[in-house]
Design an enzyme around this catalytic site. Structure first.
Site: not given
Ligand code: NDP
Length: 446
Positions: A127, A166-167, A210
């Site tokens: 990561k 990405g993440d 995902t």
């Molecule tokens: P994005 O950046 O696309 O979206 C993240 C979302 O979570 C946004 O709506 C963001 O809000 C919100 N968020 C971020 N930080 C916080 C916080 N501290 N409190 C509340 N809400 C928060 O990320 P992803 O959708 O890609 O990832 C989301 C989760 O899924 C993470 O844990 C990631 O590690 C996991 N994941 C992602 C994968 C992928 O393929 N993308 C694969 C496997 C796991 P805001 O817009 O306000 O920042």
């Protein structure tokens, strides 16, 4: 005694990495569920597998200087944790968020080892990330940051060594800038990142993977209880990549998604969320979720994130970030009749919340199993790049679906074999771990 061995290793990790709370949490959660495996397989302790698997193979931390639009030099910290390569090249995303530190990247890298193992594809765990915040930055600033980040990272990655993805904070735009910089520095057109644009080696379904995968996994848990998504009310935290496509798939299976959120607060729309509007606000305009309630009369916006779990629902899909769902939230969900929780995010439920779900015997799918569809499809993107071919949407989606069914089956069977039937936390940890441990033993002491 296996429990003494586990405690010793957990203590060593805490001593070696003081203050890294998220990393301690992830290590404790995984190791504690491995007790019966270690009891049954004595060679694990002899070969020092737990000591080795909790220590990253390599940790790279570097300076990322870049110039903002006002001409001022900014400095961020970049890192890549290459955790375990027993099963293949290191694989795991790059997180760009102000909260990023070594604890968070290490917890994510550690989880990734077992998740990648569960997919059945040949991928090790890693990561990376930076405390850079893309939010509020211009495209040019994001480009300059990404180029500087890759100007160091390119030395450490390759299509057969380490393939980031990405993440949080790293979407198609950031991947594009990073890919371009790698190509320029190395003069080589390799699939060194996944989540690429479709025009230059990306895979169909990677964007959706995902979220779709999480719903496929949840569907399997529900099937075991003679249930499904049809006519169910679903609450999804987040409104990023994972949340949006989890919502899309849940809706296509007949569910009503009634709440979503971002880091500012959540929207509750009892008529069902209008996903096109969420996509426009978050994917195109990069606006706040609060804007939704300004445009939709039936919706109410509430500041703060934790209240989303007080909305009565049948299914909850936490898909924002780590430790976003605590014990109180879990108790409220169960009390309100929620029967299934599948984690789109990594470690979104605190250990206390997980205990509530397991004690209540509701269907609970931990992130390392339920959200493995993203990295699985990244693995499929790597396969297509190696073949220099692109598969159709339906072909990739069918493979993703099968992988999620297999992960569920594998975790379920391991839970049963080790005397905790129905406990997919234990099942996923045990099945993911055993494969990596066997290969580490086969590779000798390295
Ligand atoms: P994005 O950046 O696309 O979206 C993240 C979302 O979570 C946004 O709506 C963001 O809000 C919100 N968020 C971020 N930080 C916080 C916080 N501290 N409190 C509340 N809400 C928060 O990320 P992803 O959708 O890609 O990832 C989301 C989760 O899924 C993470 O844990 C990631 O590690 C996991 N994941 C992602 C994968 C992928 O393929 N993308 C694969 C496997 C796991 P805001 O817009 O306000 O920042």
């Amino acid at each position: 005694m296996s429990s003494q061995y586990i405690s010793r290793v957990v203590e060593t990790v805490k001593k070696r990495y003081p203050g890294e709370a998220e990393f301690h949490q992830a290590v404790t959660e995984v190791l504690e569920s491995l007790s019966p495996v270690i009891e049954k397989n004595k060679e694990i302790e002899q070969a020092g597998i737990l000591e080795r698997i909790t220590e990253p193979e390599r940790q790279i931390i570097f300076r990322v200087p870049w110039i903002d639009d006002a001409g001022k030099v900014q400095v961020n910290r970049g890192m890549r944790i290459q955790f375990n390569s027993a099963l293949g090249p290191y694989k795991g995303g790059i997180r760009l968020h102000p909260s990023v530190n070594t604890s968070i990247i290490k917890f994510l890298g550690f989880e990734q080892i077992f998740k990648n193992s569960l997919t059945g594809l040949m991928m090790g765990g890693g990561k990376g990330g930076s405390d850079f915040d893309p939010k509020g930055k211009s495209d040019n600033e994001v480009m300059r940051f990404c180029q500087s980040f890759m100007a160091e990272l390119y030395r450490h990655i390759d299509a057969d060594t380490d393939v980031p993805a990405g993440d949080i904070g790293t979407g198609a735009r950031e991947i594009g800038y990073m890919f371009g910089q790698y190509k320029r520095l190395k003069n080589i057109y390799h699939g060194i990142l996944t989540g690429k644009g479709l025009l230059y080696g990306g895979s169909l379904v990677r964007t959706e993977a995902t979220g779709y995968g999480c719903v496929y996994f949840c569907q399997e848990m529900l099937k075991d209880r003679s249930s499904g998504f049809d006519k169910k009310n679903v609450v999804i935290s987040g409104s990023g990549n994972v949340a949006i496509y989890a919502a899309e798939k849940a809706m296509s299976l007949g569910a009503k998604v009634i709440a979503m959120s971002d880091s500012g607060g959540y929207i509750h729309d009892a008529d069902g969320i209008k996903l096109d509007l969420v996509k426009k606000l978050k994917e195109v305009e990069r606006k706040r979720i609060s804007e939704y309630a300004k445009e939709v009369k039936s919706a109410k916006y509430t500041e703060g994130c934790s209240g989303i779990w007080t909305i009565p629902c049948d299914i909850a899909l936490p898909s924002a970030t780590q430790n976003e769902l605590d014990e109180a939230g879990a108790k409220t969900l169960v009390k309100n009749g929620c029967t299934a929780v599948a984690e789109g995010a990594n470690m979104p439920s605190t250990p206390e919340a997980v205990k509530v779900f397991l004690d209540a015997k509701i269907a609970y799918g931990p992130g390392k199993a339920a959200n493995a569809g993203g990295v699985a499809t990244s693995g499929l993107e790597m396969s297509q790049n190696s073949q220099r071919l692109s598969w159709s949407f339906d072909e990739v989606d069918a493979k993703l679906h099968r992988i999620m069914e297999n992960i569920h089956e594998t975790a379920k069977n391991a839970a049963k074999e080790y005397n905790t039937p129905g406990n997919l936390v234990n099942g996923a940890n045990i099945a993911g771990f055993l494969k990596v441990a066997k290969v580490m033993i086969a590779h000798g002491v390295i």
